[in-house]
Enzyme design. Structure first.
Site, short mmCIF file in Angstrom:
data_model
loop_
_atom_site.label_atom_id
_atom_site.label_comp_id
_atom_site.label_asym_id
_atom_site.label_seq_id
_atom_site.Cartn_x
_atom_site.Cartn_y
_atom_site.Cartn_z
N SER A 509 0.82 -1.21 0.00
CA SER A 509 0.00 0.00 0.00
C SER A 509 0.86 1.27 0.00
CB SER A 509 -0.95 -0.05 1.21
OG SER A 509 -1.95 0.93 1.10
N ASP A 595 -9.60 -3.24 -6.44
CA ASP A 595 -9.06 -2.34 -5.42
C ASP A 595 -9.63 -0.93 -5.61
OD1 ASP A 595 -7.52 -0.87 -3.63
OD2 ASP A 595 -5.72 -2.06 -4.00
N HIS A 641 -7.46 -4.76 -1.84
CA HIS A 641 -6.45 -3.97 -1.13
C HIS A 641 -5.87 -4.65 0.11
CE1 HIS A 641 -4.11 -0.40 -0.85
NE2 HIS A 641 -4.29 -0.41 0.43
#
Length: 652
Positions: A509, A595, A641
């Protein structure tokens, strides 16, 4: 008006169609590339997968789901089924109330459970892996539980009374509305609170004594809390303290006093204050307990006569046990191998024992208990699991460019010889004041067994040394995190932990910003980089206001649309913007088609640009041993994610 020219949408539509077509072509090209490459690793993948499954079976036997006790009744969830057992009767005689499949949600998992005070209703949220949004289902319990209500796109929810549920709705990753719904004769739903500022996110919490429901509106740096009195749930919420820029606070309640966990006052780190419910403004806040410098508050739990602060200082974990009866604070150091706490869910308010688990990347979760009566820590031997004895933990400090000392945690096999020849996997995050994830992972233990060294760099921008550690690495200080990472890897090599040609860097991330930046500035420090759902185009993302998180994220990255200095600063470190022809390390990226936080288009463009730069460099230079790095993108159709089930994460 007559004769007025209508602006043509043809150009706009054409550019959108072109962009969409480009995205599809890039996606197809990357999927083809992956299909060509993946068979190369088939034998290795099979061996690793079998070993990981074996480790998973060995170390996760004791991790049952949380138990919720209401008087003599105990509720729990297992394999998508909700069970009810009697406290004295043992769980083998538990009855199934209902299952996820009964509700027609076979591909979803139960995310959260809340039971009404009189146990007539149960609210649950169901979430599928491919979505950030959850569906709330309210069940009327009885001999035959029935679905009372279904509410889509719910984030948080709490019972204010036996038949009154408050909940927040989520849209485009934002929560800004709070509703109240009732289940009595006059069934109704009404809007209770709306947050107008796009930087703020709203969630709900019930104080441990069940006296108040709190409506919490938080940005990255500022918060505001409203109280709903559970004895008068139809009355309008009461404001505790109006939002003050830079002041975060959270509320608990005990015997007419609000206990306020806040950053208010100097230094701007967390401290515990209190004030009467009737006069809750900050001018009435009184100090109960302050934290030492460079201390991170990890968790806080309230009990009837005590509260516990879970703390991290200098890489070590501590408990601060505050007794409201004796007005004393007791500090307890936890075992030195521990890197991560997890408080067991739903501890009873009046309990005399607090249960929690300790773990590290290579130590499976171990259950501990703190007894308020005995004032001591008890290790719980639930069952015999193999103890990890051959792993050595080292804590180091690297001197960054501005002389700041940056902590590193290193794990390696005690029996490893010639550490400079061993492969090294370095981990980094450094954003949002969030610590590097150091909970147990089967693959980390596998790497240790196979002779790898693992290093965790606790750089600025993360939260490992308190709120100031985060402030010192966000917005116009972002480059400090990059300097920290460079200093950490350099020190590891200097001390004989591996060498550049055997070093890989891993990030997920927002950790992709620092990892990707280092890949541009110091590619010779590492041989490979692993990114999971990475944030790698900070500039374009922060200049695209229609993306769901852009406005909210300005407190972390700055606002390049209104501040040219900020735009130039972001451009100076943004991974995508600084790709250039040079010898890059090999890169492996995992991305998710669904995502909502990191759009796939940006990752596709990053991979294309990086690959082109690597090929350009190779074609310009004819050095002996010149190589074109592997740049691989693995696009997962499932998962969203960095949030995958065990099965999907095993495949990854």
């Amino acid at each position: 008006q007559e004769g007025a020219k209508i602006p043509s949408k043809r150009k706009q539509n054409t550019s959108m169609v072109t962009s969409d077509l480009l995205h599809k072509n890039l996606l197809k090209s990357e999927q083809k590339n992956w299909n060509n490459i993946s068979p190369t690793y088939k034998a290795m993948t099979k061996r690793i997968k079998e070993k990981l499954q074996e480790l998973h079976n060995m170390y996760t036997l004791n991790s049952g789901s949380p138990r919720m006790r209401f008087g003599e009744n105990v509720y729990f969830e297992e394999n998508g089924c909700i069970f009810l057992a009697k406290a004295d009767d043992g769980e083998e005689n538990a009855e199934i109330l209902f299952s996820v499949e009964d509700l027609g949600f076979s591909d979803a998992f139960i995310q959260r459970i809340r039971i009404s005070p009189d146990q007539r209703y149960m609210a649950i949220t169901l979430k599928s892996e491919n979505s950030e949004e959850a569906t709330c289902i309210i069940m009327k319990l009885g001999n035959l539980p029935v679905v009372e209500k279904v509410i889509p796109s719910v984030f948080s929810f709490e019972w204010a009374a036996n038949d009154i549920l408050y909940y927040t709705t989520q849209k485009n990753l934002k929560c800004q509305n709070v509703f109240m719904t009732t289940f009595t004769y006059q069934k109704c739903t009404k809007l209770v609170y709306t947050e107008q500022d796009a930087r703020f996110f709203v969630d709900l919490y019930c104080t441990k004594d069940k006296h108040f429901l709190t409506i919490n509106s938080n940005s990255k740096t500022t918060s505001e809390v409203w109280l709903v009195d559970c004895r008068h749930p139809f009355e309008s919420p009461a404001l505790v303290q109006a939002r003050t820029t830079g002041v975060i606070y959270h509320i608990e309640h005990r015997k007419g006093q609000l206990y306020i966990l806040t950053t208010y006052g100097e230094p701007a780190e967390y401290k515990l204050l209190k004030a009467p419910v009737a006069s809750s403004g900050k001018e009435n806040w009184q100090l109960v307990c302050a934290l030492e410098k460079k201390t991170k508050l990890v968790d806080f739990e309230m009990f009837s006569d005590d509260c516990i602060m879970f703390l991290k200082n200098g890489g070590h974990l501590y408990l601060n046990v505050i007794s409201f009866v004796s007005n004393s604070v007791q500090r307890i150091k936890l075992p030195s191998w521990a890197c991560e706490f997890e408080l067991e869910s739903h501890p009873e308010y009046t309990t005399s024992t607090c249960y929690f688990q300790l773990s590290s990347p290579v130590h499976p979760p171990k259950r501990f208990a703190y007894s308020f009566r005995e004032n001591n820590l008890i290790e719980q031997a639930v069952q015999e699991v193999p103890i990890i004895t051959n792993c050595h933990t080292t804590r180091l400090l690297a001197k960054s460019k501005d002389e700041t000392l940056v902590p590193i945690t290193v794990f390696h096999n005690k029996n490893s010889k010639e550490l400079h020849r061993r492969p090294l996997l370095v981990h980094v995050y450094g954003a949002y004041g969030i610590d590097l994830n150091m909970s147990f992972k089967e693959e980390k233990l596998l790497l240790i067994e196979e002779g790898w060294i693992l290093a965790y760099c606790h750089v600025r921008g993360g939260g490992e040394q308190g709120l100031s550690w985060h402030r010192d690495g966000c917005q116009h200080n972002k480059l400090k995190g990059l300097h920290d990472l460079r200093a950490c890897i350099t020190l590891l090599h200097q001390l004989g932990f591996s060498q550049p040609k055997h070093t890989a860097l891993a990030a997920a991330s927002a950790g992709g910003v620092l990892a990707g930046a280092l890949c541009n500035t110091d590619p010779a420090l590492i041989r490979a980089m692993l990114l999971q759902a990475p944030f790698i185009d900070v500039l374009n993302t922060m200049m695209t206001t229609h993306l769901p998180l852009t406005t909210e994220e300005q407190e972390e990255w700055g606002n390049p649309l209104e501040d040219e200095k900020c735009m130039k600063y972001i451009k100076s470190y943004c991974p995508y913007q600084n790709i250039k022809p040079q010898c890059y390390p090999s890169v492996y990226i995992t991305a998710y088609e669904n995502d909502e936080r990191i759009p796939l288009t940006g990752i596709l463009q990053y991979v294309q640009k990086l690959r082109k730069a690597a090929v350009d460099h190779a074609s310009r230079t004819s050095k002996k041993g010149n190589r074109i790095p592997n740049i691989i993108l693995d696009i997962q159709a499932n998962g969203s994610h960095c949030d995958s089930s065990w099965e999907h994460s095993l495949n990854e």
